[in-house]
Write an enzyme that holds these catalytic residues in place. Structure first.
Site, PDB file in Angstrom:
ATOM      1  N   LEU A  34       0.814  -1.213   0.000  1.00 33.22           N
ATOM      2  CA  LEU A  34       0.000   0.000   0.000  1.00 33.22           C
ATOM      3  C   LEU A  34       0.849   1.266   0.000  1.00 33.22           C
ATOM      4  CD1 LEU A  34      -2.700  -1.146   2.585  1.00 33.22           C
ATOM      5  CD2 LEU A  34      -2.713  -1.387   0.092  1.00 33.22           C
ATOM      6  N   HIS A  38      -3.512   4.323  -2.195  1.00 35.04           N
ATOM      7  CA  HIS A  38      -4.484   3.455  -1.528  1.00 35.04           C
ATOM      8  C   HIS A  38      -5.079   4.161  -0.304  1.00 35.04           C
ATOM      9  CE1 HIS A  38      -1.770   0.262  -3.367  1.00 35.04           C
ATOM     10  NE2 HIS A  38      -2.947  -0.094  -3.819  1.00 35.04           N
ATOM     11  N   LYS A 150      -5.879   5.816 -11.687  1.00 35.98           N
ATOM     12  CA  LYS A 150      -4.650   5.469 -12.413  1.00 35.98           C
ATOM     13  C   LYS A 150      -4.931   4.285 -13.346  1.00 35.98           C
ATOM     14  CE  LYS A 150      -0.977   3.300 -10.799  1.00 35.98           C
ATOM     15  NZ  LYS A 150      -0.581   2.276 -11.797  1.00 35.98           N
ATOM     16  N   ARG A 188       4.241  -0.973  -7.977  1.00 38.59           N
ATOM     17  CA  ARG A 188       5.375  -1.403  -8.812  1.00 38.59           C
ATOM     18  C   ARG A 188       6.532  -0.404  -8.781  1.00 38.59           C
ATOM     19  NH1 ARG A 188       1.083  -3.597 -11.809  1.00 38.59           N
ATOM     20  NH2 ARG A 188       1.285  -5.842 -12.086  1.00 38.59           N
TER      21      ARG A 188
END
Ligand code: PAF
Length: 282
Positions: A34, A38, A150, A188
């Site tokens: 997270l 988030h 996103k 990522r």
């Protein structure tokens, strides 16, 4: 105190108590690792619901690349601590058997929506997303569910799925949260090397500059300009940049297009794939 539950039975029992007392249930599905993006979903969820449920499940069926699944960052203890701090009430952390006691063979057809962009370059990805989100909706049965913009195409697919399967859940898209250098927050990003992390902000910088170039370039020329500007950094390689109808996601031909226009991009930074988007016409 946040409640951590791993089984469907336990989660339903917990939620039944709230539901029987007329409480509204908000849901934030995640794959963990997270970040502030988030947390912004959790905050919005808390503001609009009596109970905030967050799920953490790295869903294998949406990974078209086995290595991506293997390398996806996992840090459950840190995630739970962050969620506790953010004021979430329940975190659901099922294992794979809990969600898929047997293989999910459902195949969804979202028409054009899952054929373009991410759908084209990540075959099967959105089918896996629809499988897991529908299962999670069945389990949690929330009043509202929160997703980041996103993943623009994912949000469109989830809205279509809700319509298709007749869920009573209100789907809410929340703004992209960015690092101070403009890079869209993503789990990522943690996997980027220092060198690729340094290059990555060029993606959003270019999208922002491109927005101001609409008067100078045709749609086709602008696509080429964005691609060549980002590709000029040897650490980055554009997989696609599309200017698409904001609702149908079909490619647009001209700025005179009747509906909103969204610019969606996927870029390889080394072996990490990053996506971003911005509106070119509201
Ligand atoms: O956006 C994500 O993190 C995932 O695709 C989701 C919606 C949690 C489904 O696994």
């Amino acid at each position: 105190m946040i409640k951590v539950v791993a089984t469907i039975v336990e989660l339903k029992e917990e939620l039944g108590y709230y539901r029987n007392n007329g409480k509204s249930i908000g849901f934030v599905p995640t794959m963990g690792a997270l970040h502030q993006g988030h947390i912004s979903l959790v905050e919005r969820c808390r503001a609009e619901n009596d109970v905030t449920v967050v799920s953490i499940f790295v869903n294998p069926t949406q990974f078209n690349d086995k290595n991506d699944l293997k390398n996806y960052p996992r840090m459950p203890e840190k995630d739970v601590a962050l969620l506790e701090q953010a004021g979430a009430n329940i975190v659901f952390v099922p294992d794979e058997k809990e969600i898929y006691p047997e293989p999910d063979t459902r195949v969804f057809d979202f028409g054009m929506l899952d054929k373009v962009m991410e759908g084209k370059f990540r075959p099967g990805h959105f089918n896996g997303v629809a499988q897991v989100v529908s299962k999670l909706f069945d389990i949690v049965n929330p009043h509202r569910a929160y997703f980041g913009l996103k993943d623009y195409q994912q949000l469109a697919i989830i809205r279509a799925m809700v319509k298709m399967l007749g869920y009573g859940v209100e789907v809410i898209g929340c703004p992209i949260v960015r690092e101070t250098d403009g890079l869209a927050m993503s789990s990522r990003n943690l996997l980027l090397s220092a060198e690729h992390r340094k290059s990555a902000p060029l993606i959003y910088r270019t999208l922002s500059e491109a927005r101001n170039k609409k008067g100078e370039f045709s749609v086709k020329e602008l696509i080429a300009w964005v691609e060549s500007r980002i590709n000029s950094d040897p650490n980055l390689r554009v997989e696609y940049f599309e200017l698409a109808d904001a609702d149908t996601l079909e490619p647009v031909e001209s700025w005179e297009h009747q509906n909103g226009i969204v610019g969606c991009i996927a870029v390889w930074a080394g072996n990490i794939r990053l996506i971003d988007n911005t509106m070119f016409k509201e």
